[in-house]
Design a protein around this motif. Structure first.
Motif, mmCIF file in Angstrom:
data_model
loop_
_atom_site.group_PDB
_atom_site.id
_atom_site.type_symbol
_atom_site.label_atom_id
_atom_site.label_comp_id
_atom_site.label_asym_id
_atom_site.label_seq_id
_atom_site.Cartn_x
_atom_site.Cartn_y
_atom_site.Cartn_z
ATOM 1 N N GLU A 657 0.805 -1.199 0.000
ATOM 2 C CA GLU A 657 0.000 0.000 0.000
ATOM 3 C C GLU A 657 0.848 1.263 0.000
ATOM 4 O OE1 GLU A 657 -2.816 -0.084 3.103
ATOM 5 O OE2 GLU A 657 -3.933 -1.790 2.316
ATOM 6 N N SER A 658 2.164 1.135 0.296
ATOM 7 C CA SER A 658 3.047 2.304 0.285
ATOM 8 C C SER A 658 3.457 2.684 -1.131
ATOM 9 C CB SER A 658 4.308 2.028 1.119
ATOM 10 O OG SER A 658 5.045 0.959 0.532
ATOM 11 N N ALA A 659 3.166 1.779 -2.086
ATOM 12 C CA ALA A 659 3.552 2.069 -3.459
ATOM 13 C C ALA A 659 2.691 3.205 -4.010
ATOM 14 C CB ALA A 659 3.376 0.826 -4.329
ATOM 15 N N ALA A 660 3.240 3.901 -4.982
ATOM 16 C CA ALA A 660 2.531 5.032 -5.575
ATOM 17 C C ALA A 660 1.278 4.533 -6.283
ATOM 18 C CB ALA A 660 3.445 5.742 -6.576
ATOM 19 N N PRO A 661 0.178 5.285 -6.222
ATOM 20 C CA PRO A 661 -1.057 4.861 -6.896
ATOM 21 C C PRO A 661 -0.849 4.766 -8.402
ATOM 22 C CG PRO A 661 -1.211 7.157 -6.204
ATOM 23 C CD PRO A 661 0.046 6.612 -5.594
ATOM 24 N N ALA A 662 -1.590 3.854 -9.018
ATOM 25 C CA ALA A 662 -1.484 3.667 -10.464
ATOM 26 C C ALA A 662 -2.002 4.913 -11.181
ATOM 27 C CB ALA A 662 -2.290 2.442 -10.882
ATOM 28 N N PRO A 663 -1.426 5.250 -12.326
ATOM 29 C CA PRO A 663 -1.874 6.436 -13.063
ATOM 30 C C PRO A 663 -3.278 6.216 -13.610
ATOM 31 C CG PRO A 663 -0.333 5.173 -14.374
ATOM 32 C CD PRO A 663 -0.336 4.554 -13.006
ATOM 33 N N PRO A 664 -4.011 7.308 -13.857
ATOM 34 C CA PRO A 664 -5.358 7.167 -14.435
ATOM 35 C C PRO A 664 -5.298 6.481 -15.797
ATOM 36 C CG PRO A 664 -5.003 9.386 -13.600
ATOM 37 C CD PRO A 664 -3.668 8.716 -13.580
ATOM 38 N N ARG A 665 -6.376 5.800 -16.130
ATOM 39 C CA ARG A 665 -6.469 5.164 -17.438
ATOM 40 C C ARG A 665 -7.922 5.137 -17.889
ATOM 41 N NH1 ARG A 665 -8.014 -0.281 -17.378
ATOM 42 N NH2 ARG A 665 -8.338 -1.144 -15.283
ATOM 43 N N ILE A 666 -8.088 5.073 -19.193
ATOM 44 C CA ILE A 666 -9.441 4.980 -19.762
ATOM 45 C C ILE A 666 -9.861 3.508 -19.755
ATOM 46 C CG2 ILE A 666 -10.849 5.354 -21.815
ATOM 47 C CD1 ILE A 666 -8.998 7.687 -22.528
ATOM 48 N N GLN A 667 -10.956 3.228 -19.055
ATOM 49 C CA GLN A 667 -11.444 1.847 -18.985
ATOM 50 C C GLN A 667 -12.309 1.484 -20.184
ATOM 51 O OE1 GLN A 667 -13.446 1.468 -15.145
ATOM 52 N NE2 GLN A 667 -11.920 -0.025 -14.543
ATOM 53 N N TYR A 668 -13.158 2.433 -20.560
ATOM 54 C CA TYR A 668 -14.091 2.139 -21.655
ATOM 55 C C TYR A 668 -14.426 3.426 -22.379
ATOM 56 C CZ TYR A 668 -17.963 0.150 -24.266
ATOM 57 O OH TYR A 668 -18.784 -0.284 -25.280
ATOM 58 N N PRO A 669 -14.374 3.369 -23.704
ATOM 59 C CA PRO A 669 -14.142 2.223 -24.599
ATOM 60 C C PRO A 669 -12.679 1.830 -24.683
ATOM 61 C CG PRO A 669 -14.495 4.200 -25.869
ATOM 62 C CD PRO A 669 -14.730 4.596 -24.447
ATOM 63 N N GLY A 670 -12.440 0.582 -25.095
ATOM 64 C CA GLY A 670 -11.073 0.104 -25.226
ATOM 65 C C GLY A 670 -10.452 0.519 -26.548
ATOM 66 N N ASN A 671 -9.129 0.498 -26.582
ATOM 67 C CA ASN A 671 -8.411 0.886 -27.793
ATOM 68 C C ASN A 671 -8.728 -0.101 -28.925
ATOM 69 O OD1 ASN A 671 -6.618 2.830 -28.912
ATOM 70 N ND2 ASN A 671 -5.023 1.268 -28.992
ATOM 71 N N GLY A 672 -9.102 0.415 -30.106
ATOM 72 C CA GLY A 672 -9.423 -0.428 -31.249
ATOM 73 C C GLY A 672 -10.845 -0.948 -31.269
ATOM 74 N N LEU A 673 -11.660 -0.549 -30.287
ATOM 75 C CA LEU A 673 -13.036 -1.033 -30.214
ATOM 76 C C LEU A 673 -13.843 -0.549 -31.423
ATOM 77 C CD1 LEU A 673 -15.293 -2.416 -28.511
ATOM 78 C CD2 LEU A 673 -15.720 -0.166 -27.514
ATOM 79 N N VAL A 674 -14.720 -1.426 -31.919
ATOM 80 C CA VAL A 674 -15.674 -1.053 -32.965
ATOM 81 C C VAL A 674 -17.074 -1.124 -32.356
ATOM 82 C CG1 VAL A 674 -16.648 -1.615 -35.217
ATOM 83 C CG2 VAL A 674 -14.199 -1.929 -34.797
ATOM 84 N N ILE A 675 -17.770 0.008 -32.328
ATOM 85 C CA ILE A 675 -19.122 0.080 -31.781
ATOM 86 C C ILE A 675 -20.103 0.087 -32.947
ATOM 87 C CG2 ILE A 675 -20.754 1.466 -30.452
ATOM 88 C CD1 ILE A 675 -18.385 2.558 -28.874
ATOM 89 N N ALA A 676 -21.038 -0.859 -32.945
ATOM 90 C CA ALA A 676 -22.052 -0.939 -34.006
ATOM 91 C C ALA A 676 -23.365 -0.401 -33.468
ATOM 92 C CB ALA A 676 -22.215 -2.372 -34.482
ATOM 93 N N LEU A 677 -23.909 0.603 -34.123
ATOM 94 C CA LEU A 677 -25.187 1.171 -33.714
ATOM 95 C C LEU A 677 -26.309 0.183 -34.021
ATOM 96 C CD1 LEU A 677 -24.715 4.836 -34.997
ATOM 97 C CD2 LEU A 677 -24.368 3.944 -32.692
ATOM 98 N N ASP A 678 -27.234 0.081 -33.092
ATOM 99 C CA ASP A 678 -28.357 -0.846 -33.241
ATOM 100 C C ASP A 678 -29.459 -0.173 -34.048
ATOM 101 O OD1 ASP A 678 -30.510 -2.571 -32.979
ATOM 102 O OD2 ASP A 678 -29.987 -3.116 -30.921
ATOM 103 N N PRO A 679 -29.793 -0.698 -35.231
ATOM 104 C CA PRO A 679 -30.822 -0.049 -36.062
ATOM 105 C C PRO A 679 -32.212 -0.108 -35.446
ATOM 106 C CG PRO A 679 -30.199 -2.169 -36.994
ATOM 107 C CD PRO A 679 -29.238 -1.899 -35.870
ATOM 108 N N ASP A 680 -32.413 -1.015 -34.467
ATOM 109 C CA ASP A 680 -33.730 -1.135 -33.857
ATOM 110 C C ASP A 680 -33.959 -0.137 -32.729
ATOM 111 O OD1 ASP A 680 -34.374 -3.233 -35.530
ATOM 112 O OD2 ASP A 680 -33.555 -4.735 -34.163
ATOM 113 N N LEU A 681 -32.879 0.523 -32.267
ATOM 114 C CA LEU A 681 -33.010 1.472 -31.165
ATOM 115 C C LEU A 681 -33.142 2.889 -31.703
ATOM 116 C CD1 LEU A 681 -30.402 0.212 -28.534
ATOM 117 C CD2 LEU A 681 -32.880 0.009 -28.435
#
Length: 768
Positions: A657-681
């Motif tokens: 616990e004495s170690a330095a906190p981890a740097p911030p990071r983006i959880q979502y969306p992930g790198n390279g993610l492809v999001i497909a829009l739902d035509p029914d919504l």
């Protein structure tokens, strides 16, 4: 059956009057003994079979013989007196006085025959006609009339019958055996098919019509009505009663309705409680002789079902589906298995008249499993010692690279719970922790475990299902899935479902261990834990029963199927709700669709026995465990022996616990993610939740689009972004506008009519 060839044969060429003299002389032309009335009745078989439960209680009437329509034997006391009078008037006016042969009528017919030189016609008594029904050799060939020899033999047979049968027995047998119009045979079939009522309800008009049909069953409606009018006029006034004589106008009208070109056939009554199971039972019986008949001549095939539970399942399923009609729900199915024997206690294949496809058997139709496979996944992880019920799993955004693109699991409520125990993750049916568990066990081992549990509809390689197997992305049958849950109830020991017919041979040597007793016990304990279920379903919900039970719901993609699967100490119950057409339901989950039916069945099955929790098997130990850094209360937890622990900490706090906190990071969306829009919504409701670790209200998001046209959007922390097609770069900025985490690039595919909202300064094309 006795035959004229064995003693009834007479001198076929002898003139009829001489034959009468011989027939009257003692000691001449003796006939063989007539069959016994009780034997004739016992040999009677209907065209329908009755499929019954284990005690003989009726479940389903099934048509088995399509060559004739013969319904259960009707006793003479159940026949309308009007028909008895009309039939005797039409066919045999001296029936109650003669000894089988009406000598006066026969002499008159003989004299007429001698004068006209034609084959003998008429004068056959009801007893003589019955003899022809009992012995095929006494009947005329198709398209011809009986010859003199057959008439002689019938007379001998009739006298033999009258010696041992009462008049009432003769009339009763005749009414049940007489062939009538089309496929109908016997009074009950005729009464139901043409008049839609039982024989005891026939009025005078219907009685004279039926009596007229006896002479010429295939005559047209006009001809039958004409003869019926003649019978009506011949009825005795004393027997008829004042004012009861049917008029010809009503007789003709009723004949046209019942016998016209478009007859108003009545519906044949019968039991209709288990149509799909009945077909399976008769199929299992095969081509063997008909089973023992009930007193009415209907073969009875007993099954393992319980009529009380079957009726409750049908009624509960139908009632709940009617409540869901406005949410586009039409079909459902239910199954109940006895844990110890594997016998089927209830089998409801469809919602019946509610459904547009009632012939489809939902118990056997493959449907997408949804979350119902998760217990077997966690059981495998426990058995492999990769998890315990207290192990912590991170319920947070997850993007995995799969063969056909990125795989991004979401929870049912589109929310994430953070760090949770495996107990909470399974009981609350959290999706991301399940996928993380699949990463621990491996897809192929989990696939093989499902096959070991009898889910044979998984007929493609494991790679075809991929990570989606954790969330039930495979088709299963309700029967197979229920039997897999039965294996959990039996400590991980799987065996095939027992034959539907008691006494049938069981499959030999097919029982096998599908899960260790320790893992099966821990999974069952989790599925019975109301508190662990609360984060998703609250404490009070439709899964809470008055008895000990372990249960899991499941909802497939787009709400096309939902399930409720579970068990008590004695029974396993499975319910599926959806649409056979494949149409999605409207906002119906397993908790609201299948669960109420499941609960009704469980509480009815165990109403006299609340049941106790199963005892822990060898290899399971209990230990107090404390959690650090998560919202899990200290508790007494079950462990597979050798995996027990007393303290559980988050993975990101387990280090120094004495170690330095981890740097911030983006959880979502992930790198390279492809999001497909739902035509029914609708575009107005489709959102992407942007998440970081750690989250900080001072952070803000910056989205930059390079293609197809530049655009920049800035959003505060905790925002849900309205996605637009294109290639995007996402940055995390602090309160000073400085980038604090590595940027991620992702793309959105699809089309939308939503107006694009860009900041005043567009991003440079190709911005990092």
């Amino acid at each position: 059956m006795w035959s004229s060839k064995r003693g009834w044969a007479g001198p076929a060429g002898l003139p009829l009057l001489a034959g009468l003299a011989l027939l009257s002389a003692p000691g001449t032309a003796r006939a063989a003994d007539a069959p016994d009335f009780a034997a004739v009745k016992a040999a009677y078989r209907t065209s329908d079979w009755l499929v019954a439960d284990r005690t003989g209680a009726p479940l389903q009437t099934v048509r088995h013989d399509y060559g004739v329509r013969r319904l259960p034997w009707v006793a003479l006391d159940e026949v309308s007196p009007t028909l008895q009078v009309a039939l005797v008037t039409a066919e045999d006016q001296r029936f109650w006085e003669h000894g089988g042969v009406d000598w006066a009528a026969l002499a008159q017919a003989a004299w007429s025959n001698q004068q006209g030189g034609q084959t003998v016609r008429g004068a056959s008594t009801l007893t003589m006609q019955l003899a022809g029904l009992l012995d095929p050799a006494l009947r005329a060939a198709p398209g011809s009339r009986r010859n003199l020899g057959q008439k002689w033999d019938q007379a001998l047979a009739a006298r033999s019958i009258e010696k041992t049968w009462s008049k009432r027995q003769i009339l009763e047998a005749y009414l049940n055996l007489m062939p009538l119009r089309g496929e109908a045979s016997g009074l009950r079939a005729a009464s139901q098919l043409w008049f839609g009522k039982a024989p005891d309800g026939l009025d005078w008009t219907e009685a004279v019509l039926l009596s007229a049909l006896v002479r010429q069953p295939q005559a047209n409606a006009e001809r039958v009505a004409e003869r019926a009018c003649g019978i009506a006029l011949a009825l005795d006034e004393e027997q008829l009663g004042a004012g009861n004589r049917p008029d010809c106008r009503s007789v003709r009208a009723r004949a046209m309705i019942a016998l016209g070109d478009k007859p108003g056939y009545g519906r044949v009554p019968g039991q209709e409680l288990a149509p799909h199971l009945a077909r399976k039972a008769i199929e299992a019986w095969g081509k063997r002789p008909a089973p023992l008949a009930n007193p009415a001549g209907m073969p009875v095939l007993r099954t393992t079902l319980d009529a009380r539970i079957q009726r409750l399942a049908v009624e509960s399923l139908t009632a709940h589906l009617r409540e869901l009609r406005k949410q586009n729900v039409e079909d459902g199915a239910a199954i109940v298995l006895d844990n110890a024997t594997g016998e089927v206690v209830a089998w409801v294949g469809s919602s019946g008249l509610i459904s547009d496809a009632p012939q489809v058997d939902g118990v056997l139709a493959p449907r997408q499993a949804g979350s119902t496979l998760k217990p077997f996944l966690y059981g495998l992880a426990l058995e492999q010692r990769r998890l315990t019920a207290a192990s912590l799993l991170h319920d947070s955004p997850l993007a995995l690279t799969a063969a056909n693109g990125a795989y991004v699991p979401q929870n049912y409520d589109r929310q994430f719970k953070g760090w949770v125990s495996a107990r909470t993750a399974l009981a609350s049916s959290l999706n991301v922790p399940a996928v993380r568990t699949l990463l621990l066990t491996g897809v192929e081992p989990f696939y093989q475990r499902l096959k070991l549990l009898g889910l044979d509809t998984l007929d493609k390689p494991a790679d075809h299902y991929g990570f989606g197997l954790a969330l039930g992305g495979a088709d299963v049958r309700l029967l197979d899935l229920a039997n897999a849950y039965r294996a959990l109830a039996n400590g991980g020991q799987w065996s095939p479902v027992a034959p539907l017919l008691p006494g049938e041979p069981r499959p030999a040597g097919e029982g096998r261990r599908a899960l260790s007793p320790a893992a099966a016990f821990v999974v069952g304990d989790i599925l019975s834990d109301r508190g662990a279920r609360a984060p998703t379903f609250d404490l009070e919900n439709t899964l809470a029963t008055r008895v000990w039970s372990a249960v899991k719901t499941g909802t497939s993609k787009d709400m096309r199927d939902n399930w409720c699967m579970g068990y008590t100490r004695r029974y396993t119950v499975g319910v599926w709700v959806g649409n056979f057409s494949g149409e999605p339901m409207w906002d119906v989950s397993g908790m609201h669709g299948a669960a109420p039916v499941w609960r009704d069945l469980v509480q009815a099955l165990q109403e006299a026995d609340p049941g106790q929790p199963p005892k822990a098997p060898a290899g399971v130990v209990a230990s107090m465990v404390h959690f650090k850094g998560v919202q899990e209360a200290a508790r007494r937890e079950w462990f597979v022996r050798g995996t027990e622990t007393q303290e559980i900490a988050r993975a990101d706090q387990a280090a120094d616990e004495s170690a330095a906190p981890a740097p911030p990071r983006i959880q979502y969306p992930g790198n390279g993610l492809v999001i497909a829009l739902d035509p029914d919504l609708p575009p107005a409701v489709e959102r992407v939740v942007l998440r970081s670790e750690p989250s900080d209200p001072r952070y803000r998001w910056q989205l930059e689009r390079s293609l197809p046209s530049p655009c920049r959007q800035t959003l505060p922390a905790g925002s849900a972004w309205a996605p637009q097609p294109g290639s995007w770069t996402l940055k995390l900025l602090d309160g000073e506008g400085q980038q604090v985490a590595n940027a991620v690039r992702f793309s959105v595919r699809g089309s939308t009519r939503r107006a694009l909202e860009c900041d005043a300064v567009p991003a440079a094309v190709g911005a990092p």
